[in-house]
Write a protein that holds these residues in place. Structure first.
Motif, PDB file in Angstrom:
ATOM      1  N   HIS A  22     112.795  52.745  44.078  1.00 45.87           N
ATOM      2  CA  HIS A  22     111.487  52.871  44.714  1.00 45.87           C
ATOM      3  C   HIS A  22     110.572  53.667  43.796  1.00 45.87           C
ATOM      4  CE1 HIS A  22     114.439  52.180  47.892  1.00 45.87           C
ATOM      5  NE2 HIS A  22     113.489  51.481  48.469  1.00 45.87           N
ATOM      6  N   HIS A  25     108.948  47.251  43.710  1.00 43.35           N
ATOM      7  CA  HIS A  25     109.887  47.013  44.799  1.00 43.35           C
ATOM      8  C   HIS A  25     109.774  45.568  45.258  1.00 43.35           C
ATOM      9  CE1 HIS A  25     111.756  47.453  48.798  1.00 43.35           C
ATOM     10  NE2 HIS A  25     112.342  48.507  48.292  1.00 43.35           N
ATOM     11  N   HIS A  64     113.178  42.926  52.977  1.00 41.51           N
ATOM     12  CA  HIS A  64     113.161  44.227  52.306  1.00 41.51           C
ATOM     13  C   HIS A  64     111.821  44.392  51.598  1.00 41.51           C
ATOM     14  CE1 HIS A  64     115.608  47.126  49.478  1.00 41.51           C
ATOM     15  NE2 HIS A  64     114.674  47.748  50.174  1.00 41.51           N
ATOM     16  N   CYS A  70     109.584  52.057  52.894  1.00 42.63           N
ATOM     17  CA  CYS A  70     110.409  50.870  52.697  1.00 42.63           C
ATOM     18  C   CYS A  70     111.099  50.587  54.022  1.00 42.63           C
ATOM     19  CB  CYS A  70     111.440  51.142  51.603  1.00 42.63           C
ATOM     20  SG  CYS A  70     112.776  49.925  51.609  1.00 42.63           S
ATOM     21  N   ASP A  91     114.829  51.505  53.440  1.00 40.69           N
ATOM     22  CA  ASP A  91     115.251  52.775  52.843  1.00 40.69           C
ATOM     23  C   ASP A  91     114.421  53.984  53.267  1.00 40.69           C
ATOM     24  OD1 ASP A  91     117.358  51.506  51.263  1.00 40.69           O
ATOM     25  OD2 ASP A  91     115.702  50.557  50.215  1.00 40.69           O
TER      26      ASP A  91
HETATM   27 FE   LIG Z   1     113.870  49.684  49.497  1.00 39.62          FE
END
Ligand SMILES: [Fe+2]
Length: 203
Positions: free
Chosen positions: A122, A139, A145, A185, A188
Motif C-alpha cells: 500500500h 494498489h 480488493h 483498503c 487491509d
Molecule cells: Fe490492500
C-alpha cells in the motif's frame, strides 16, 4: 455488543470516571448501595425503568450505556487531527467523526480505524502540483480488493475523495494546512502518512 443488556462493568467504569461512590450513585437512583454493588458484580441487572436515570446520573446517553463505549464530553474543542474514521464492513459506508462517538451501521457497532503506516502493498506517492497535492496509491482496484477512499486531514477541515473499483487510486487535495493523508483498503484497512511542510515528492 449491541445485543447485550447494560453490563455491570460499564456501570462501574462510568461511576468511577464520574468519581462517584456506589452509595452516591445509589442515592441518586433511589436504590440501596447493595443493589448497585450487585449490578457491578454481575449478580443482577438494573430494571429497564432505571436505564434513563442511570445514564443521566453517569452523564452518558442510554445508547452509550449499552454500547459500553462511553463518550467523554471533555473533548469539546475537537480538533480535526483527532478525527476518526469508521467504515461499515457490510455497505462500505464511511463515517467521519471529530472525536469519540458511538457509530453503528447495518446493526454493527463500528470501532474507529487506526491508520497504519503505508506498507509495500500500500504505497502512496504524493506530489505537489500548484496548490494541490496529487496523491496516487499503488494498489489494485478490482472489485474484490481496492482503495475505497482517500482523505486529507488538516486542523480545520477534512477533504475526502471516494474511490471506486476499476477507477484510479488517485486524488487531489488542496494543500493548505494538510497534515495527514489517509486511505482505506477494503481488505487491509486504513493507512496513513504524515505530511511535512513543503513536501515535494515523497513516498
Ligand atoms: Fe490492500
Amino acid at each position: 455488543m449491541m445485543n447485550q443488556y447494560v453490563t455491570g462493568a460499564v456501570i462501574k467504569e462510568l461511576r468511577e470516571t464520574n468519581k462517584m461512590t456506589q452509595s452516591g450513585l445509589a442515592e441518586k437512583l433511589g436504590v440501596s448501595d447493595k443493589t448497585v454493588s450487585k449490578w457491578e458484580t454481575g449478580r443482577g441487572y438494573p430494571d429497564i425503568t432505571l436505564l434513563e436515570p442511570i445514564a443521566k446520573a453517569l452523564r452518558v446517553s442510554v445508547a452509550e450505556l449499552f454500547s459500553g463505549n462511553p463518550v467523554h464530553n471533555a473533548n469539546v474543542s475537537a480538533n480535526m487531527l483527532r478525527s476518526k474514521f469508521y467504515v461499515c464492513p457490510v455497505c462500505g459506508n464511511v463515517i467521519h467523526s471529530m472525536g469519540e462517538s458511538v457509530v453503528q451501521c447495518h446493526g454493527i457497532l463500528l470501532s474507529p480505524l487506526e491508520a497504519e503506516p503505508a506498507d509495500e502493498q500500500h504505497m502512496i506517492f504524493v506530489e505537489r502540483v500548484d496548490d494541490e497535492y496529487y496523491v496516487r496509491i499503488d494498489h489494485s482496484m478490482t472489485k474484490e480488493h481496492y482503495i475505497s477512499f482517500a482523505a486529507a486531514v488538516s486542523p480545520a477541515d477534512i477533504q475526502t475523495v471516494k474511490l471506486y473499483p476499476e477507477g484510479n487510486a488517485e486524488a487531489r487535495f488542496r494543500i493548505r494546512g494538510v497534515r495527514k493523508i489517509v486511505f482505506f483498503c477494503n481488505r487491509d484497512g486504513l493507512f496513513g502518512i504524515d505530511v511535512v511542510r513543503g513536501i515535494n515528492n515523497r513516498q
